[in-house]
Design a protein around this motif. Structure first.
Motif, PDB file in Angstrom:
ATOM      1  N   GLN A 174      -4.841  -1.512  -0.941  1.00 56.29           N
ATOM      2  CA  GLN A 174      -5.828  -0.431  -0.930  1.00 56.29           C
ATOM      3  C   GLN A 174      -6.527  -0.351   0.425  1.00 56.29           C
ATOM      4  OE1 GLN A 174      -6.698   1.883  -3.218  1.00 56.29           O
ATOM      5  NE2 GLN A 174      -8.465   2.673  -2.088  1.00 56.29           N
ATOM      6  N   ASN A 199       3.434   1.234  -9.481  1.00 55.82           N
ATOM      7  CA  ASN A 199       3.032  -0.052  -8.936  1.00 55.82           C
ATOM      8  C   ASN A 199       1.988   0.142  -7.847  1.00 55.82           C
ATOM      9  OD1 ASN A 199       4.420   0.057  -6.203  1.00 55.82           O
ATOM     10  ND2 ASN A 199       6.229   0.229  -7.515  1.00 55.82           N
ATOM     11  N   ALA A 200       1.310  -0.952  -7.489  1.00 55.22           N
ATOM     12  CA  ALA A 200       0.180  -0.867  -6.554  1.00 55.22           C
ATOM     13  C   ALA A 200       0.612  -0.393  -5.177  1.00 55.22           C
ATOM     14  CB  ALA A 200      -0.520  -2.223  -6.463  1.00 55.22           C
ATOM     15  N   TYR A 201       1.804  -0.813  -4.736  1.00 56.47           N
ATOM     16  CA  TYR A 201       2.271  -0.385  -3.421  1.00 56.47           C
ATOM     17  C   TYR A 201       2.495   1.124  -3.388  1.00 56.47           C
ATOM     18  CZ  TYR A 201       5.366   0.537   0.505  1.00 56.47           C
ATOM     19  OH  TYR A 201       5.935   1.072   1.631  1.00 56.47           O
ATOM     20  N   THR A 229       1.237   3.408  -5.305  1.00 54.98           N
ATOM     21  CA  THR A 229      -0.042   4.102  -5.422  1.00 54.98           C
ATOM     22  C   THR A 229      -0.771   4.124  -4.091  1.00 54.98           C
ATOM     23  OG1 THR A 229      -0.238   3.457  -7.757  1.00 54.98           O
ATOM     24  CG2 THR A 229      -2.255   4.123  -6.623  1.00 54.98           C
ATOM     25  N   SER A 230      -0.749   3.000  -3.376  1.00 53.80           N
ATOM     26  CA  SER A 230      -1.445   2.946  -2.090  1.00 53.80           C
ATOM     27  C   SER A 230      -0.826   3.901  -1.073  1.00 53.80           C
ATOM     28  CB  SER A 230      -1.450   1.511  -1.546  1.00 53.80           C
ATOM     29  OG  SER A 230      -0.166   1.119  -1.094  1.00 53.80           O
ATOM     30  N   GLU A 258      -3.103  -6.432  -4.321  1.00 57.19           N
ATOM     31  CA  GLU A 258      -3.529  -5.082  -4.694  1.00 57.19           C
ATOM     32  C   GLU A 258      -4.723  -4.615  -3.867  1.00 57.19           C
ATOM     33  OE1 GLU A 258      -3.972  -4.130  -8.781  1.00 57.19           O
ATOM     34  OE2 GLU A 258      -2.072  -5.031  -9.394  1.00 57.19           O
TER      35      GLU A 258
END
Length: 339
Positions: free
Chosen positions: A84, A145-147, A149-150, A80
């Motif tokens: 970012q 999910n984190a991907y 969002t990034s 994560e």
């Protein structure tokens, strides 16, 4: 002079030879070692990292166009922070470096993941796919999910650049298919088919040939003045089982035959999560990968087809090309890495 980040990745490794073949002077960023790709000897390589803003500014001297292909694709919880850094902070650095040199035009490689999560519309017939276009809105109240969002936050950095006067276009590919290292990224799907795994998850896969991605990027960036627009790049959607069956048949292997029910997938990802916490190993399956494809979504690419006047290669052609090259360059030589 054209500057490329992410030259060792799937898209970058096909973009750079295409640029060289068209006669462009190419400068490319590398971190640890110069990637072994076609036309590498005809490229001006610059050692650096997208997290190094000063190095980027220096690398852009004399540059007219930038293709920002560098990015991290991961659904592992351990990544994560790295997502970012690379996908958001790295993109911000590229945008800032471009803004420091007025006149540069940027092509940013985003993802359909940046379009957000899409719940099935209430008025759709049962089983009907939700059709998603570039106008899809990011739901701030939904779980992402984190991907994803990034990639969404990375796009916001490009929009910021556009607001400050940067000429920029964004492309949002679906699952990019190409003959590369099948230990990495989407190309692992071909390894899965080759190894004759019996299990598959229900759901669809949206796909696009890497050659079509490169063609669209070149056209949008070099042949148009379109700015402040994003374009979905997707050749279509098929059930994941059909994709794996076609790839297996191309390799002369057996297709997967056992569908993994939702409840089993939920149990498996939880068990993998516990194992990764206890051992420090990366999970083989995560909550996000276990749930991927359950919602029937089809990404629409009419916008880019109208602008470029070109369609997308059919899946059968892409699979045959990928399997043939994997056989020639990986399996036949005993090596797995192509790019």
């Amino acid at each position: 002079m054209i500057f490329v980040t992410g030259g060792s990745g799937l898209i970058g490794s096909f973009l750079i030879p295409a640029l060289v073949a068209q006669g462009h002077a190419v400068r490319a960023l590398y971190r640890r070692q110069i990637p072994a790709i076609d036309s590498a000897a005809r490229v001006e390589w610059v050692e650096g990292d997208v997290l190094d803003g000063l190095a980027l500014r220096q690398a852009l001297e004399g540059v007219t166009h930038v293709f920002h292909c560098a990015g991290l694709v991961s659904y592992a919880p351990q990544d994560e922070a790295a997502l970012q850094q690379t996908n958001v902070e790295g993109t911000a650095n590229v945008v800032d470096a471009c803004l420091d040199r007025p006149g540069i035009r940027l092509c940013h490689v985003s993802s359909v993941a940046a379009l957000g999560s899409h719940a099935a519309a209430a008025d759709l017939p049962a089983g009907a796919p939700q059709l998603v276009t570039e106008d899809a809105k990011w739901d701030l109240g939904a779980e992402h999910n984190a991907y994803a969002t990034s990639k969404y936050l990375g796009e916001l950095e490009v929009w910021r650049g556009v607001a400050e006067g940067l000429s920029a276009v964004m492309v949002n590919p679906s699952v990019v298919l190409g003959p590369a290292d099948w230990e990495r990224s989407s190309t692992r799907l071909f390894r899965y088919a080759y190894n004759e795994h019996a299990f598959y998850t229900p759901g669809n896969i949206n796909f696009v040939d890497v050659r079509d991605v490169v063609d669209a990027m070149l056209h949008l960036t070099l042949r148009t003045a379109v700015s402040g627009e994003r374009f979905i790049l997707s050749g279509g959607a098929v059930p994941l089982h059909d994709f794996l069956a076609q790839a297996a048949a191309c390799f002369g292997k057996k297709a997967p035959s056992v569908a993994v029910p939702d409840w089993a997938a939920e149990v498996i990802w939880r068990a993998e999560h516990v194992r990764s916490l206890l051992t420090g190993a990366r999970p083989l399956i995560t909550k996000d990968t276990a749930r991927a494809g359950r919602k029937s979504v089809e990404y629409q690419s009419q916008k880019v087809q109208q602008v470029t006047g070109r369609g997308f290669r059919p899946l059968a052609e892409t699979i045959e090309w990928c399997c043939r090259n994997v056989k020639q360059n990986s399996l036949g030589s005993g090596a797995v890495v192509v790019y």
